[in-house]
Design a protein around this motif. Structure first.
Motif, mmCIF file in Angstrom:
data_model
loop_
_atom_site.group_PDB
_atom_site.id
_atom_site.type_symbol
_atom_site.label_atom_id
_atom_site.label_comp_id
_atom_site.label_asym_id
_atom_site.label_seq_id
_atom_site.Cartn_x
_atom_site.Cartn_y
_atom_site.Cartn_z
ATOM 1 N N SER A 109 -39.232 -38.078 37.580
ATOM 2 C CA SER A 109 -40.672 -37.959 36.998
ATOM 3 C C SER A 109 -40.895 -36.639 36.302
ATOM 4 O O SER A 109 -40.150 -35.644 36.520
ATOM 5 N N LEU A 110 -41.771 -36.569 35.297
ATOM 6 C CA LEU A 110 -42.016 -35.707 34.643
ATOM 7 C C LEU A 110 -43.222 -34.951 35.402
ATOM 8 O O LEU A 110 -44.273 -35.363 35.901
ATOM 9 N N ASP A 111 -43.057 -33.377 35.754
ATOM 10 C CA ASP A 111 -44.148 -32.705 36.229
ATOM 11 C C ASP A 111 -44.720 -31.837 35.065
ATOM 12 O O ASP A 111 -43.836 -31.099 34.514
ATOM 13 N N PRO A 112 -45.865 -32.082 34.685
ATOM 14 C CA PRO A 112 -46.515 -31.379 33.496
ATOM 15 C C PRO A 112 -46.539 -29.919 33.685
ATOM 16 O O PRO A 112 -46.672 -29.301 32.621
ATOM 17 N N ASP A 113 -46.307 -29.489 34.823
ATOM 18 C CA ASP A 113 -46.478 -27.913 34.936
ATOM 19 C C ASP A 113 -44.983 -27.231 35.093
ATOM 20 O O ASP A 113 -45.110 -26.053 35.146
ATOM 21 N N SER A 114 -44.042 -28.147 35.434
ATOM 22 C CA SER A 114 -42.845 -27.394 35.542
ATOM 23 C C SER A 114 -41.883 -28.461 35.026
ATOM 24 O O SER A 114 -41.545 -29.527 35.735
ATOM 25 N N ASN A 115 -41.104 -27.938 33.906
ATOM 26 C CA ASN A 115 -40.245 -28.906 33.173
ATOM 27 C C ASN A 115 -39.618 -28.139 32.090
ATOM 28 O O ASN A 115 -39.283 -27.098 32.666
ATOM 29 N N VAL A 116 -39.057 -28.685 31.399
ATOM 30 C CA VAL A 116 -37.907 -28.058 30.297
ATOM 31 C C VAL A 116 -38.610 -26.933 29.446
ATOM 32 O O VAL A 116 -38.092 -25.810 29.215
ATOM 33 N N LEU A 117 -40.078 -27.007 29.359
ATOM 34 C CA LEU A 117 -40.763 -25.908 28.744
ATOM 35 C C LEU A 117 -41.586 -25.097 29.450
ATOM 36 O O LEU A 117 -41.666 -23.705 29.394
ATOM 37 N N PHE A 118 -42.068 -25.242 30.639
ATOM 38 C CA PHE A 118 -42.670 -24.409 31.725
ATOM 39 C C PHE A 118 -41.878 -24.174 32.804
ATOM 40 O O PHE A 118 -41.246 -24.924 33.620
ATOM 41 N N GLY A 119 -41.906 -22.750 33.115
ATOM 42 C CA GLY A 119 -40.957 -22.592 34.403
ATOM 43 C C GLY A 119 -40.085 -20.987 34.209
ATOM 44 O O GLY A 119 -40.356 -20.631 32.892
ATOM 45 N N GLU A 120 -39.344 -20.459 34.984
ATOM 46 C CA GLU A 120 -38.703 -19.308 34.795
ATOM 47 C C GLU A 120 -37.744 -19.460 33.478
ATOM 48 O O GLU A 120 -37.093 -20.244 33.457
ATOM 49 N N GLY A 121 -38.137 -18.525 32.642
ATOM 50 C CA GLY A 121 -36.992 -18.454 31.479
ATOM 51 C C GLY A 121 -37.710 -19.258 30.164
ATOM 52 O O GLY A 121 -37.218 -19.104 29.228
ATOM 53 N N GLY A 122 -38.932 -20.039 30.650
ATOM 54 C CA GLY A 122 -39.359 -20.740 29.563
ATOM 55 C C GLY A 122 -38.490 -21.746 28.989
ATOM 56 O O GLY A 122 -37.378 -22.377 29.651
ATOM 57 N N ALA A 123 -38.667 -22.161 27.568
ATOM 58 C CA ALA A 123 -37.981 -23.383 26.957
ATOM 59 C C ALA A 123 -36.520 -22.768 26.561
ATOM 60 O O ALA A 123 -35.686 -23.709 26.580
ATOM 61 N N GLY A 124 -36.316 -21.634 26.380
ATOM 62 C CA GLY A 124 -35.012 -21.030 26.261
ATOM 63 C C GLY A 124 -34.057 -21.113 27.347
ATOM 64 O O GLY A 124 -33.140 -21.034 26.970
ATOM 65 N N ALA A 125 -34.404 -21.393 28.515
ATOM 66 C CA ALA A 125 -33.552 -21.332 29.664
ATOM 67 C C ALA A 125 -32.897 -22.869 29.341
ATOM 68 O O ALA A 125 -32.016 -23.160 30.043
ATOM 69 N N TYR A 126 -33.642 -23.875 28.561
ATOM 70 C CA TYR A 126 -33.081 -25.102 28.541
ATOM 71 C C TYR A 126 -32.580 -25.313 27.172
ATOM 72 O O TYR A 126 -32.892 -26.263 26.381
ATOM 73 N N SER A 127 -32.251 -24.376 26.299
ATOM 74 C CA SER A 127 -32.071 -24.436 25.094
ATOM 75 C C SER A 127 -30.668 -23.789 24.668
ATOM 76 O O SER A 127 -29.984 -23.609 25.754
ATOM 77 N N ASP A 128 -30.278 -23.497 23.682
ATOM 78 C CA ASP A 128 -28.754 -23.177 23.527
ATOM 79 C C ASP A 128 -28.457 -21.752 24.040
ATOM 80 O O ASP A 128 -27.220 -21.502 23.858
ATOM 81 N N GLY A 129 -29.543 -21.192 24.144
ATOM 82 C CA GLY A 129 -29.007 -19.692 24.962
ATOM 83 C C GLY A 129 -28.681 -18.823 23.742
ATOM 84 O O GLY A 129 -28.047 -17.709 23.980
ATOM 85 N N LYS A 130 -29.055 -18.950 22.454
ATOM 86 C CA LYS A 130 -28.782 -18.168 21.493
ATOM 87 C C LYS A 130 -29.855 -17.180 21.534
ATOM 88 O O LYS A 130 -30.901 -17.112 21.824
ATOM 89 N N LEU A 131 -29.335 -15.807 20.993
ATOM 90 C CA LEU A 131 -30.128 -14.705 21.132
ATOM 91 C C LEU A 131 -30.374 -14.170 19.439
ATOM 92 O O LEU A 131 -29.373 -13.519 19.032
ATOM 93 N N THR A 132 -31.435 -14.511 18.980
ATOM 94 C CA THR A 132 -31.621 -14.253 17.286
ATOM 95 C C THR A 132 -32.710 -13.615 17.234
ATOM 96 O O THR A 132 -33.841 -13.683 17.756
ATOM 97 N N ALA A 133 -32.798 -12.525 16.357
ATOM 98 C CA ALA A 133 -33.742 -11.624 15.963
ATOM 99 C C ALA A 133 -33.703 -11.548 14.333
ATOM 100 O O ALA A 133 -32.607 -11.441 13.952
ATOM 101 N N ARG A 134 -34.794 -11.660 13.782
ATOM 102 C CA ARG A 134 -34.536 -11.571 12.303
ATOM 103 C C ARG A 134 -34.970 -10.319 11.786
ATOM 104 O O ARG A 134 -35.544 -10.309 10.669
ATOM 105 N N ASN A 135 -35.110 -9.322 12.740
ATOM 106 C CA ASN A 135 -35.467 -7.864 12.105
ATOM 107 C C ASN A 135 -34.475 -6.791 12.924
ATOM 108 O O ASN A 135 -33.625 -7.487 13.818
#
Length: 438
Positions: A109-135
């Motif tokens: 089930s979906l927890d609206p407050d703790s999921n792929v977007l919310f929680g330790e590390g934010g959305a990046g913790a469940y993304s590709d783990g790429k480290l990109t800066a454009r400056n």
């Protein structure tokens, strides 16, 4: 190359590593740093300029309370660690939980407050783990060094396209959070910002829910690092009269191909070589008067639900460190601007929610809208899949993306796909798979 006797070299290190696959040749390209006894090399060498230090400038007044950082994504973690390291009292609030195996990705089930977007590390913790800066801001280097200090591999310090991967990133992020606490910072998980009270142009109090209670405190300052998806927080700020303005962004869908196809196109006879790993791409085009481009390309990865609100559906891409999955995926997105949204500073949020609601309503579930590339180009719903099998874990909802995305987005994608197929042979192949929305 530098014309030096080896005995003159005190130290040698890799400063940058990249892959050059142009013109049918594949080369690993290195830039090396040398520390030498004689500072006047005779060959191809030049002094490495020392970067200006990133000075932390303290204020001149006493704080009335702790500096409250809201959000434990990349920005919030970096801010909280920097402040704690400088000796400031820090309270980090995160509405979600510590990183754990996310049950929603396996059908829970979906927890609206703790999921792929919310929680330790934010959305990046469940993304590709790429480290990109454009400056080239030195803070980008500081962020890499901080991640390496807490367990990331040293290669992220010199790879042209550094990547950690979700499987390794989780441990790094948890160690970083522990580091904030060891420096004297306080971190509360399951703590959701609920209100900010202003008086005389200053923040008089801040309230948050934690363990079923409403807590109120007087902060010395507040750092809002709430991220992309805290829409309830943006609405709260708007109600308080905080100036907000809509900005352009881009929307579309994830597109998947076999990683072996991408490797073959990019590396030719060298495809599959262990020194190269899974190949990447970055493509741009025009679709009518709009830019179309790939974003967050995940070699050997998978498509996942990026959801925090019940009844809405959005997707993202992720990969593990090895990037050894069968498929490559990338967002293929079209530029949109405030003229496309409903009026008001939060019109872009309303625009997003409408698309995500349509995606969910295809089946009234978190099965994702799916369409083969050939079917999309021919404007017909998909009835069956071809050679490329989607990696999205919660099921497929065969459909026409025209029922989900705005018509001008679909037109731009159709105009751009053949051109992108010429830039990367096979990108517009019939059995490629779209999963939406992004």
């Amino acid at each position: 190359k530098a014309g030096l006797d080896p005995s003159a070299i005190r130290k040698l290190w890799i400063r940058r590593r990249s892959i050059d696959a142009r013109r049918g040749r594949v080369s690993l390209v290195y830039a090396l740093g040398l520390e030498v006894v004689d500072s006047r090399p005779r060959g191809e060498a030049f002094p490495i300029p020392e970067p200006e230090p990133d000075h932390f400038l303290p204020g001149d007044g006493l704080l009335s309370g702790p500096i409250v950082v809201v959000g434990a994504g990349p920005c919030g973690l970096m801010a909280a660690h920097t402040l704690a390291e400088e000796g400031y009292p820090v309270l980090l609030l995160e509405r979600g939980c510590r990183i754990h195996t996310n049950g929603f990705l396996s059908g829970g089930s979906l927890d609206p407050d703790s999921n792929v977007l919310f929680g330790e590390g934010g959305a990046g913790a469940y993304s590709d783990g790429k480290l990109t800066a454009r400056n080239r801001d030195i803070a980008g280097r500081r962020a890499l060094e901080l991640l390496m200090r807490y367990g990331a591999g040293e290669e992220i310090g010199y790879d042209a396209k550094p990547h950690i991967g979700t499987d390794r990133l989780k441990g790094v992020i948890s160690a970083l959070t522990d580091g904030i606490q060891s420096l004297g910072g306080r971190v509360l998980f399951g703590a959701k910002l609920t209100g900010i009270l202003e008086a005389g142009g200053e923040i008089a109090s801040l309230s948050f829910q934690w363990k079923g209670q409403t807590e109120t405190l007087q902060p010395g300052a507040v750092v809002l690092a709430t991220g992309h998806s805290a829409r309830d927080t943006y609405r709260m700020l708007h109600s308080l009269g905080v100036p907000l303005m809509p900005k352009p962004f881009a929307v579309g869908a994830r597109i998947e191909h076999h990683q072996s196809m991408v490797d073959g196109v990019q590396y030719g006879a060298y495809a599959g070589h262990p020194r190269l790993g899974a190949a990447e791409y970055a493509l741009t085009a025009r679709g009518g008067d709009r830019g179309v481009y790939t974003f967050c390309m995940c070699p050997g990865g998978q498509v996942i639900p990026s959801v925090s609100d019940p009844g809405l559906l959005c997707v993202n891409g992720m990969s593990y460190h090895a990037r050894d999955g069968e498929n490559a995926n990338s967002a293929l997105i079209v530029q949109v601007s405030p003229k496309d949204y409903p009026p008001g500073p939060l019109g872009g949020v309303v625009f997003q929610e409408e698309m995500e609601r349509r995606a969910y309503n295809v089946t009234n579930s978190y099965a994702a809208p799916t369409q083969r590339v050939e079917d999309f180009l021919r404007r017909r719903p998909t009835r069956r899949l071809g050679a490329v099998k989607p990696t999205y874990p919660l099921g497929q909802a065969f459909c026409s993306l025209d029922d989900v995305l705005p018509d001008y987005v679909c037109r731009s994608l159709r105009e751009a796909l053949p051109y992108l197929g010429r830039k990367l042979r096979g990108f517009d192949s019939p059995d490629g798979v779209f999963t939406g929305v992004e």
